[in-house]
Design an enzyme around this catalytic site. Structure first.
Site, PDB file in Angstrom:
ATOM      1  N   ARG A  19      41.470  36.004  39.006  1.00 34.23           N
ATOM      2  CA  ARG A  19      42.587  36.246  39.697  1.00 34.23           C
ATOM      3  C   ARG A  19      42.506  36.258  41.395  1.00 34.23           C
ATOM      4  NH1 ARG A  19      43.688  42.536  38.384  1.00 34.23           N
ATOM      5  NH2 ARG A  19      41.471  42.075  38.268  1.00 34.23           N
ATOM      6  N   ASN A  37      45.836  40.438  34.579  1.00 33.93           N
ATOM      7  CA  ASN A  37      45.176  40.231  33.140  1.00 33.93           C
ATOM      8  C   ASN A  37      46.051  40.844  32.341  1.00 33.93           C
ATOM      9  OD1 ASN A  37      42.965  39.104  34.391  1.00 33.93           O
ATOM     10  ND2 ASN A  37      41.766  40.977  34.506  1.00 33.93           N
TER      11      ASN A  37
END
Length: 89
Positions: A19, A37
């Site tokens: 990320r 996620n």
């Protein structure tokens, strides 16, 4: 011309800085949207940007950071969302 995509990234993509990597590349390419996620271990991304920048962004996502292993990238084009900035959720 602006485009928008939804990406689902499969593989070893959680716990490897994915990320953070995606947010960094989005900033570099002036791509807006978010990354998060998923409970099943995948990473979900929605992104808007100029066509060329978005294609580059998708390529970065297909590679991932050095510790990630991207097995598959699902790409779905959709109407432009009009995101402002890029956030890690």
């Amino acid at each position: 011309m602006k485009q928008s995509v939804i990406l689902t990234i499969y593989g070893r993509v959680q716990g490897v800085g994915f990320r953070y990597f995606v947010k960094q590349k989005a900033g570099l390419l002036e791509v807006n949207g978010f990354v998060r996620n998923l409970a099943n271990g995948n990473v979900y991304i929605e992104a808007d940007g100029e066509e060329a920048a978005l294609q580059q962004f998708i390529e970065f996502c297909r590679q991932g950071p050095s510790h990630a292993w991207v097995e598959k990238t699902e790409i779905q084009y959709c109407p432009v969302q009009g995101f402002e900035g890029f956030e890690k959720r």
